[in-house]
Design a protein around this motif. Sequence first.
Motif, PDB file in Angstrom:
ATOM      1  N   CYS A  81      11.256 -29.775  17.215  1.00  0.00           N
ATOM      2  CA  CYS A  81      12.571 -30.073  16.647  1.00  0.00           C
ATOM      3  C   CYS A  81      13.470 -28.850  16.723  1.00  0.00           C
ATOM      4  O   CYS A  81      14.635 -28.934  17.115  1.00  0.00           O
ATOM      5  CB  CYS A  81      12.425 -30.528  15.204  1.00  0.00           C
ATOM      6  SG  CYS A  81      13.956 -31.085  14.444  1.00  0.00           S
TER       7      CYS A  81
ATOM      8  N   LYS B  19       8.449 -39.728   3.151  1.00  0.00           N
ATOM      9  CA  LYS B  19       8.468 -38.275   3.149  1.00  0.00           C
ATOM     10  C   LYS B  19       7.085 -37.719   3.466  1.00  0.00           C
ATOM     11  O   LYS B  19       6.954 -36.682   4.132  1.00  0.00           O
ATOM     12  CB  LYS B  19       8.933 -37.767   1.783  1.00  0.00           C
ATOM     13  CG  LYS B  19       9.037 -36.246   1.694  1.00  0.00           C
ATOM     14  CD  LYS B  19       9.535 -35.812   0.327  1.00  0.00           C
ATOM     15  CE  LYS B  19       9.602 -34.285   0.238  1.00  0.00           C
ATOM     16  NZ  LYS B  19      10.075 -33.841  -1.103  1.00  0.00           N
TER      17      LYS B  19
ATOM     18  N   HIS C 252      11.642 -40.840  13.515  1.00  0.00           N
ATOM     19  CA  HIS C 252      11.762 -41.736  12.361  1.00  0.00           C
ATOM     20  C   HIS C 252      10.443 -41.758  11.588  1.00  0.00           C
ATOM     21  O   HIS C 252       9.363 -41.593  12.163  1.00  0.00           O
ATOM     22  CB  HIS C 252      12.110 -43.147  12.822  1.00  0.00           C
ATOM     23  CG  HIS C 252      13.541 -43.297  13.242  1.00  0.00           C
ATOM     24  ND1 HIS C 252      14.502 -43.839  12.431  1.00  0.00           N
ATOM     25  CD2 HIS C 252      14.170 -42.951  14.396  1.00  0.00           C
ATOM     26  CE1 HIS C 252      15.672 -43.848  13.069  1.00  0.00           C
ATOM     27  NE2 HIS C 252      15.496 -43.309  14.262  1.00  0.00           N
TER      28      HIS C 252
ATOM     29  N   HIS D 195      17.457 -36.056  14.805  1.00  0.00           N
ATOM     30  CA  HIS D 195      17.940 -37.436  14.774  1.00  0.00           C
ATOM     31  C   HIS D 195      17.202 -38.333  15.769  1.00  0.00           C
ATOM     32  O   HIS D 195      17.756 -39.300  16.281  1.00  0.00           O
ATOM     33  CB  HIS D 195      19.451 -37.498  15.037  1.00  0.00           C
ATOM     34  CG  HIS D 195      20.264 -36.755  14.026  1.00  0.00           C
ATOM     35  ND1 HIS D 195      20.466 -37.224  12.749  1.00  0.00           N
ATOM     36  CD2 HIS D 195      20.896 -35.550  14.107  1.00  0.00           C
ATOM     37  CE1 HIS D 195      21.204 -36.358  12.073  1.00  0.00           C
ATOM     38  NE2 HIS D 195      21.475 -35.330  12.877  1.00  0.00           N
TER      39      HIS D 195
ATOM     40  N   GLN E 154       6.663 -37.631   7.126  1.00  0.00           N
ATOM     41  CA  GLN E 154       7.553 -36.640   7.730  1.00  0.00           C
ATOM     42  C   GLN E 154       6.965 -35.241   7.579  1.00  0.00           C
ATOM     43  O   GLN E 154       6.957 -34.448   8.526  1.00  0.00           O
ATOM     44  CB  GLN E 154       8.941 -36.701   7.093  1.00  0.00           C
ATOM     45  CG  GLN E 154       9.940 -35.756   7.757  1.00  0.00           C
ATOM     46  CD  GLN E 154      11.354 -35.961   7.242  1.00  0.00           C
ATOM     47  OE1 GLN E 154      11.584 -36.724   6.313  1.00  0.00           O
ATOM     48  NE2 GLN E 154      12.313 -35.269   7.854  1.00  0.00           N
TER      49      GLN E 154
ATOM     50  N   LYS F 281      13.535 -43.673   7.466  1.00  0.00           N
ATOM     51  CA  LYS F 281      13.937 -42.269   7.347  1.00  0.00           C
ATOM     52  C   LYS F 281      14.017 -41.645   8.738  1.00  0.00           C
ATOM     53  O   LYS F 281      13.286 -42.023   9.642  1.00  0.00           O
ATOM     54  CB  LYS F 281      12.950 -41.495   6.476  1.00  0.00           C
ATOM     55  CG  LYS F 281      12.881 -41.977   5.031  1.00  0.00           C
ATOM     56  CD  LYS F 281      11.930 -41.116   4.222  1.00  0.00           C
ATOM     57  CE  LYS F 281      11.874 -41.591   2.771  1.00  0.00           C
ATOM     58  NZ  LYS F 281      13.188 -41.422   2.106  1.00  0.00           N
TER      59      LYS F 281
ATOM     60  N   CYS G 113      14.665 -37.742  10.924  1.00  0.00           N
ATOM     61  CA  CYS G 113      14.755 -36.281  10.865  1.00  0.00           C
ATOM     62  C   CYS G 113      16.237 -35.885  10.916  1.00  0.00           C
ATOM     63  O   CYS G 113      16.959 -36.252  11.851  1.00  0.00           O
ATOM     64  CB  CYS G 113      13.993 -35.663  12.033  1.00  0.00           C
ATOM     65  SG  CYS G 113      14.139 -33.854  12.135  1.00  0.00           S
ATOM     66  N   SER G 114      16.666 -35.144   9.946  1.00  0.00           N
ATOM     67  CA  SER G 114      18.089 -34.786   9.852  1.00  0.00           C
ATOM     68  C   SER G 114      18.501 -33.762  10.894  1.00  0.00           C
ATOM     69  O   SER G 114      19.694 -33.542  11.108  1.00  0.00           O
ATOM     70  CB  SER G 114      18.390 -34.242   8.454  1.00  0.00           C
ATOM     71  OG  SER G 114      17.613 -33.082   8.189  1.00  0.00           O
ATOM     72  N   ARG G 115      17.521 -33.153  11.564  1.00  0.00           N
ATOM     73  CA  ARG G 115      17.852 -32.129  12.552  1.00  0.00           C
ATOM     74  C   ARG G 115      17.950 -32.706  13.968  1.00  0.00           C
ATOM     75  O   ARG G 115      18.960 -32.552  14.637  1.00  0.00           O
ATOM     76  CB  ARG G 115      16.820 -31.002  12.521  1.00  0.00           C
ATOM     77  CG  ARG G 115      17.097 -29.896  13.533  1.00  0.00           C
ATOM     78  CD  ARG G 115      16.193 -28.696  13.306  1.00  0.00           C
ATOM     79  NE  ARG G 115      16.488 -28.034  12.035  1.00  0.00           N
ATOM     80  CZ  ARG G 115      15.837 -26.951  11.602  1.00  0.00           C
ATOM     81  NH1 ARG G 115      14.862 -26.430  12.334  1.00  0.00           N
ATOM     82  NH2 ARG G 115      16.153 -26.417  10.450  1.00  0.00           N
TER      83      ARG G 115
END
Length: 361
Positions: free
Chosen positions: A178, A163, A159, A156, A166, A150, A152-154
């Motif tokens: 972030c 969840k 890892h 990137h 995270q 996985k 972080c979608s913000r």
Amino acid sequence: MAGVTRDSSVVQLGFVEEAVEWRLRSSQFPSKVGGKPSWLSLCELPGPEELSCELCGQPCVFLLQVYAPVPEKADCFHRTVFVFCCRNVACYSFNDRRSFKVFRSQLPRRNDFYSYDPPPDEPLDDVEGEGLGNPCGVELCRVCGCLGPKICSRCHVAHYCSKDHQVMDWKAGHKKSCVEGGGSKETGVSTFLFPENELVVEPEEMQPATDPEREPESSTEPAAQLAVDNITVPDFASNCLDEKELEAMAKSESEEDKVFQHFKQRIAIEPEQVLRYSRGGSPLWVSAKNVPQQESIPHCICGAERIFEFQVMPQLLNHLNVDTLDTSIDWGTLAVYTCAESCDTDNKYVPEFLWKQDYSH
């Protein structure tokens, strides 16, 4: 790169010692306790599902690894056994092993990750210092150091294995870094991992044998230990149990005394030992109860039998900072069994077997 020896007649004892960070990197082939795992093969790492507690489903934390080559096998020139455990105290019930995971990794001397030559005795200029690098491009969870599929979608950059980690990292400071546009591979989470130390081994030195006919002396008998001659039975029990049943109880408690006394006497020689290694040997049990039979040890996935390799001692708990006022992670001993053939893993991590034995109630 202090590996254990293979002579099953000699027990190797493991002790916790502080070490500089670079000595615990993968390229140094360490035996160690706590921190993040220093993976051997850098491909085909066990995934989040394989490293989840069977009871609560949460990610397990790295407990220790033992570097244990098998010299007579070319594909075991490098070989490490990894042990993981659950952080959830509620998962530690009596003699229940489902909160532990064990994996074996092995490599030939010439491999895709490390130099053919022995590792240097001083740190390399390269910060990572990982020999030939990471050809598989594996990303690791910044909280626990396990496989991190996985991201972080913000930012990137960060890892994670799950969840849960995270969210843990977000609350520990990644939310701020972030949002500010910086992505660091370092986490603010400081409480999930166990303290990191090196695991050093040395041969067990036995004291001269005593008279086998002489009963062992002890000035600090635990409450659970009762000599056969001093066993007392409440009136209600004497009304319910016949003479044979009472004799069986006395014999059972007598055997329990002998096993625990033997355990105490053996470890008293080196009371700080946290690990006992004797591949093909036998564990030092803390109790006469819940001792596995051969049929209780499942065969390896290759079909070969598993044999005893090492045991984790209760003294290790003193180095993990796990005590709480009411309850804590606990065990009497953890016996690890591995493939007798140490079968070829083709760079994969192979699951092995652990037996948990607690002190008798």
